[in-house]
Design a protein around this motif. Structure first.
Motif, PDB file in Angstrom:
ATOM      1  N   PRO A  40       0.865  -1.184   0.000  1.00  0.00           N
ATOM      2  CA  PRO A  40       0.000   0.000   0.000  1.00  0.00           C
ATOM      3  C   PRO A  40       0.898   1.229   0.000  1.00  0.00           C
ATOM      4  O   PRO A  40       1.864   1.307   0.771  1.00  0.00           O
ATOM      5  N   ALA A  41       0.620   2.203  -0.866  1.00  0.00           N
ATOM      6  CA  ALA A  41       1.552   3.313  -1.009  1.00  0.00           C
ATOM      7  C   ALA A  41       0.829   4.643  -1.142  1.00  0.00           C
ATOM      8  O   ALA A  41      -0.134   4.773  -1.899  1.00  0.00           O
ATOM      9  N   LEU A  42       1.332   5.632  -0.414  1.00  0.00           N
ATOM     10  CA  LEU A  42       0.849   7.001  -0.521  1.00  0.00           C
ATOM     11  C   LEU A  42       2.054   7.931  -0.411  1.00  0.00           C
ATOM     12  O   LEU A  42       2.657   8.071   0.653  1.00  0.00           O
ATOM     13  N   GLU A  44       5.246   7.678  -1.606  1.00  0.00           N
ATOM     14  CA  GLU A  44       6.441   6.953  -1.174  1.00  0.00           C
ATOM     15  C   GLU A  44       7.443   6.785  -2.324  1.00  0.00           C
ATOM     16  O   GLU A  44       8.108   5.768  -2.440  1.00  0.00           O
ATOM     17  N   GLU A  45       7.584   7.795  -3.178  1.00  0.00           N
ATOM     18  CA  GLU A  45       8.472   7.663  -4.323  1.00  0.00           C
ATOM     19  C   GLU A  45       9.928   7.444  -3.909  1.00  0.00           C
ATOM     20  O   GLU A  45      10.708   6.856  -4.651  1.00  0.00           O
ATOM     21  N   ALA A  46      10.318   7.881  -2.717  1.00  0.00           N
ATOM     22  CA  ALA A  46      11.703   7.771  -2.288  1.00  0.00           C
ATOM     23  C   ALA A  46      12.101   6.339  -1.930  1.00  0.00           C
ATOM     24  O   ALA A  46      13.286   6.000  -1.959  1.00  0.00           O
ATOM     25  N   THR A  47      11.128   5.493  -1.589  1.00  0.00           N
ATOM     26  CA  THR A  47      11.465   4.157  -1.097  1.00  0.00           C
ATOM     27  C   THR A  47      10.809   3.018  -1.852  1.00  0.00           C
ATOM     28  O   THR A  47      11.332   1.903  -1.873  1.00  0.00           O
ATOM     29  N   VAL A  48       9.648   3.257  -2.478  1.00  0.00           N
ATOM     30  CA  VAL A  48       8.891   2.140  -3.046  1.00  0.00           C
ATOM     31  C   VAL A  48       9.662   1.429  -4.153  1.00  0.00           C
ATOM     32  O   VAL A  48       9.590   0.196  -4.286  1.00  0.00           O
ATOM     33  N   ALA A 128       5.340   0.596   2.307  1.00  0.00           N
ATOM     34  CA  ALA A 128       6.155   1.102   1.202  1.00  0.00           C
ATOM     35  C   ALA A 128       7.163   2.163   1.633  1.00  0.00           C
ATOM     36  O   ALA A 128       7.839   2.746   0.782  1.00  0.00           O
ATOM     37  N   ASP A 129       7.296   2.419   2.939  1.00  0.00           N
ATOM     38  CA  ASP A 129       8.231   3.457   3.387  1.00  0.00           C
ATOM     39  C   ASP A 129       9.502   2.878   4.019  1.00  0.00           C
ATOM     40  O   ASP A 129      10.277   3.608   4.648  1.00  0.00           O
ATOM     41  N   LYS A 243      13.689  -0.039   9.406  1.00  0.00           N
ATOM     42  CA  LYS A 243      13.966   1.390   9.304  1.00  0.00           C
ATOM     43  C   LYS A 243      12.933   2.023   8.380  1.00  0.00           C
ATOM     44  O   LYS A 243      12.711   1.540   7.269  1.00  0.00           O
ATOM     45  N   HIS A 244      12.332   3.101   8.836  1.00  0.00           N
ATOM     46  CA  HIS A 244      11.280   3.727   8.045  1.00  0.00           C
ATOM     47  C   HIS A 244      11.108   5.174   8.463  1.00  0.00           C
ATOM     48  O   HIS A 244      11.754   5.656   9.391  1.00  0.00           O
TER      49      HIS A 244
END
Length: 314
Positions: A40-42, A44-48, A128-129, A243-244
């Protein structure tokens, strides 16, 4: 701690290295079960993208453990969808799933809808983070479901560092969720990370559970699964360190309120209240439980005390 929980900790709490990948894969091939991973992603372009890339490389290309990898975008305003697709995930937008029912904001809403766009017999959810992501987060929690037919749901457990300090993350867990579970659903006191977003379950269980639409989804799922399949069908696996991105205090307050409300809705069933709290510390051999009493005694209003009444009369 309840004797039942102590026994559960010794029989249903494992480390990821207890099930080597080749054994998990052999069990998958033998039973013919399929595995879906959902992120599930909102925003989260830096980690997904990194998470998708690791899963595809380790668990789809090197070994065929994961059959489908789906990112459900719940309304991102950044490049989450593009990054996830470029890394090799199938991206589905929340609003495209079951369009006759207007979507509402919330993580639980996305997880619920994901059941409609995945096919796996086992469904694995991963936030996703995550940073420095390891595929053990997937293989570790999927493994027991593929190798043990008596297990229906598996949660990841891990250290959650905060500002460089080990074990200080998970503030809502320690301040809200763990006390609630210990006092109202003491059979669940053995879960190290009851609110963790990394868990896997059989579709046959997930499809029978209600999904709180927001932050209460993890607590609600644990409580409802306990009543539906029993404690021995639940398990947890140590996957190391998580880690998130940490939330600010106000966001944590909203999360805590949603979790409390989720618990309220389930307390109508009327369960044992146990005035004890079990917490966990990592030792050489893994996580060890520590159980403390919770103060439950209350003093009555001072106005009800005879001596105070006499003083007021004087």
């Amino acid at each position: 701690m309840l004797e039942e929980v102590e026994r559960w900790l010794s029989t249903r709490s494992w480390s990821a290295n207890e099930r080597p990948l080749h054994k998990i894969l052999a069990a998958k091939q033998r039973t013919g079960q399929t595995v879906s991973v959902v992120l599930p992603a909102l925003n989260e372009e830096a980690t997904v993208g990194d998470i998708v890339a690791v899963i595809r490389h380790d668990l789809m290309r090197q070994v065929p453990l994961v059959d489908e990898l789906v990112v459900v975008d719940s309304g991102s305003t950044d490049r989450t969808s593009e990054v996830a697709a470029a890394a090799g995930a199938r991206v589905v937008h929340r609003d495209e799933i079951l369009p006759r029912l207007p979507a509402v904001p919330g993580k639980g809403e996305v997880l619920w809808r994901s059941l409609l766009v995945t096919r796996g017999d086992v469904v694995c959810f991963v936030d996703a983070d995550l940073r420095d992501f390891s595929s053990d987060f997937v293989s570790g929690i999927v493994g027991p479901l593929l190798t043990d037919p008596d297990v229906d749901l598996v949660k990841a457990m891990y250290d959650r560092p905060l500002s460089g300090a080990a074990g200080q993350g998970g503030r809502v867990t320690e301040l809200m969720a763990r006390p609630l579970l210990n006092m109202h659903w003491p059979q669940l006191a053995g879960f190290v990370q009851p609110l963790g977003g990394e868990y896997a379950a059989r579709r046959s269980l997930l499809e029978q559970l209600p999904f709180p639409v927001g932050y209460g989804v993890e607590l609600g799922m644990l409580v409802d699964a306990l009543h539906l399949v029993g404690l021995d069908a639940l398990a947890q696996v140590d996957v190391g360190v998580r880690k998130h991105r940490h939330q600010d205090g106000q966001a944590l307050g909203r999360m805590a309120a949603a979790i409390y409300r989720t618990a309220q809705l389930r307390l109508a069933r009327g369960h044992l209240i146990r005035p004890s709290l079990t917490q966990f510390e990592r030792a050489e051999d893994g996580f060890e439980p520590r159980t403390y009493s919770v103060d439950t005694e209350e003093r009555p209003p001072m106005v009800d005390i005879a001596e105070y009444q006499a003083r007021r009369a004087a």
